[in-house]
Enzyme design. Structure first.
Site, mmCIF file in Angstrom:
data_model
loop_
_atom_site.group_PDB
_atom_site.id
_atom_site.type_symbol
_atom_site.label_atom_id
_atom_site.label_comp_id
_atom_site.label_asym_id
_atom_site.label_seq_id
_atom_site.Cartn_x
_atom_site.Cartn_y
_atom_site.Cartn_z
ATOM 1 N N ASP A 237 -2.193 -4.895 -0.124
ATOM 2 C CA ASP A 237 -1.766 -6.181 0.427
ATOM 3 C C ASP A 237 -2.582 -6.627 1.640
ATOM 4 O OD1 ASP A 237 -0.685 -4.177 2.035
ATOM 5 O OD2 ASP A 237 1.382 -4.883 1.879
ATOM 6 N N GLN B 118 0.813 -1.213 0.000
ATOM 7 C CA GLN B 118 0.000 0.000 0.000
ATOM 8 C C GLN B 118 0.851 1.269 0.000
ATOM 9 O OE1 GLN B 118 -2.968 -1.643 3.288
ATOM 10 N NE2 GLN B 118 -3.686 0.288 2.476
ATOM 11 N N HIS B 119 0.194 2.385 -0.303
ATOM 12 C CA HIS B 119 0.668 3.759 -0.064
ATOM 13 C C HIS B 119 1.754 4.291 -0.994
ATOM 14 C CE1 HIS B 119 -1.565 3.448 3.652
ATOM 15 N NE2 HIS B 119 -0.698 2.607 4.203
#
Length: 458
Positions: free
Chosen positions: A219, A71-72
């Site tokens: 994820d 992520q991110h």
């Protein structure tokens, strides 16, 4: 037999699993490494994706594919769709100052209400603020912004898309409304670049070599799908990061910032607490002692509960929860009697587990089941000490690539086009029980307390 493939483009590697779409049975799998570091050229993800399926025997016979990823991470694209600069990953903390500034501009309660989460250095919105301030030329070249899973999916389909789960970790998409907050993006970045189209949970992203591609997800959302999580479950994943998360019907909005109010991959929500330091705490301790992870585990189990007062505070690379990006790890209670490999090994395992127990507590839930997954869950010491630290029985599913499995299950859902994901045969689960050791958590709390009071932000 209809086959589906799931991809986990994680921080450290790309994993691919091929499973039976009807039962979830594993047919084959493969992996390829990613380069180390917190700043990575996205092309490395594509290279690893091309190598991992080859190691898994190819994907020519699969009927659909899903892609999950870390992520991110910030991937900036120019007007031609080319990468502007190396991606900043979730664990790159250089944007900690930007995060603090963004929170100060509106306050924690405002952020929690606006996007379900209070930004920390991991979130994409903070990385965009950092880019605007420190690399203005690259910021001006940025015509579109996406996430690692978005970018890899777009390389396959030619379309820039995302899903609710991954979008909810940007800091400029609201799980409550299902809409981007372009005002937040403009305030953080000074512009409003193009953003991926947010797909519904079983909406097709496109095709790759004639194979339908599922929307994909982050994820943690994929891990919940892969482990077969249901409302009432709390899943603790011990990987590069440590996470505790649950399935919820309503969005979360925690003004303290400890709980991220993410969306999940099914149309529901995924309240989550994330720590930066997890399995690598064990890796680092084993390296210091010059032993293998198995030997570290054996050593830990020979020391007494609480390691005679030795406590390892595991903030080895700064920390996200609590929000201490500049913190370092520390060892407390070191005496001649505790200066042994066994005591240090025990302190490392207990410190890691106490840290994750704090994360579970922050969720504010009364779980019906506590499931432990991830590479760190393979440690014998972790398995045996976890129920003592958490104060309740722990279920440990058999080792598997649960993020990639969740992506494969999403691909099977795309084919089935049913209201809920297909029910796959549950994996075997081992139950671990132990007498609670509240004194261990009490000692850990006494050591960590002064650090918690140093958390940044209003």
């Amino acid at each position: 037999m209809t086959l589906v493939a799931g991809v986990d483009s994680s921080t450290q590697s790309c994993k691919v699993v091929v499973r039976d779409a009807g039962t979830g049975a594993l047919v084959r799998e493969g992996a390829a490494p990613h380069p180390p570091g917190t700043e990575v050229a996205p092309a490395a993800w594509r290279t690893a994706f091309e190598r991992a399926p080859a190691a898994a025997g190819g994907l020519a016979d699969v009927a659909a594919i899903g892609i999950a990823a870390q992520q991110h991470g910030m991937v900036c694209l120019d007007e031609h769709g080319e990468v502007v600069r190396d991606a900043l990953l979730w664990n790159d903390t250089r944007s900690a100052g930007a995060a603090a500034a963004l929170v100060a501009e509106h306050g924690r309660a405002w952020w929690a209400e606006a996007v379900g989460s209070v930004p920390v250095a991991s979130f994409t919105v903070t990385k965009l603020r950092w880019l605007a301030e420190h690399e203005p030329d690259n910021a001006r070249r940025t015509a579109a912004v996406c996430l690692p899973h978005d970018w890899l999916t777009s390389r396959l389909t030619g379309a820039l898309t995302t899903d609710r789960g991954d979008a909810s970790g940007t800091g400029y998409w609201s799980p409550a409304t299902g809409e981007y907050r372009h005002d937040i993006l403009r305030n953080a970045f000074g512009a409003t670049p193009d953003l991926p189209r947010v797909l519904a949970p079983r909406e097709q992203a496109g095709e790759w070599n004639g194979i339908p591609v599922a929307p994909g997800t982050g994820d943690n959302m994929a891990a919940m799908l892969g482990v077969g999580g249901r409302p009432g479950d709390v899943v603790i994943s011990i990987g590069t990061s440590g996470t505790a998360f649950a399935v919820a019907e309503t969005p979360a909005a925690d003004p303290s910032g400890k709980v991220a109010g993410f969306a999940d991959a099914t149309g529901r929500h995924l309240p989550l607490v994330c720590t930066l330091n997890a399995a690598r705490v064990l890796d680092a301790t084993a390296a210091m002692l010059g032993v293998s992870l198995d030997r570290l585990s054996d050593l830990a189990l020979t020391a007494p509960p609480g390691a005679d007062g030795l406590v390892l505070l595991p903030y080895l690379e700064g920390e996200r929860t609590p929000d201490l990006p500049d913190a370092t790890g520390s060892l407390h209670g070191l005496r001649l009697s505790t200066s042994t490999p066994a005591h240090l090994a025990r302190a490392a395992v207990e410190g890691l587990l106490c840290h994750l127990a704090d994360a579970v507590d922050a969720l504010g839930l009364a779980p019906t089941r506590l499931l432990l997954i991830g590479g760190g869950a393979r440690s014998k010491a972790v398995r045996h000490l976890a129920p003592a630290i958490f104060g309740r029985p722990v279920l440990i599913p058999e080792p598997a690539e649960y993020v990639a499995t969740g992506a494969a299950r999403q691909a099977a859902w795309l084919l089935a086009n049913t209201p809920e994901p297909p029910e796959w045969t549950p994996t075997a689960q081992a139950a671990y029980e132990a007498a609670p050791t509240p004194h261990v958590r009490a000692r850990y709390a006494a050591v960590s307390g002064p650090f918690l009071s140093a958390e940044v932000g209003p």
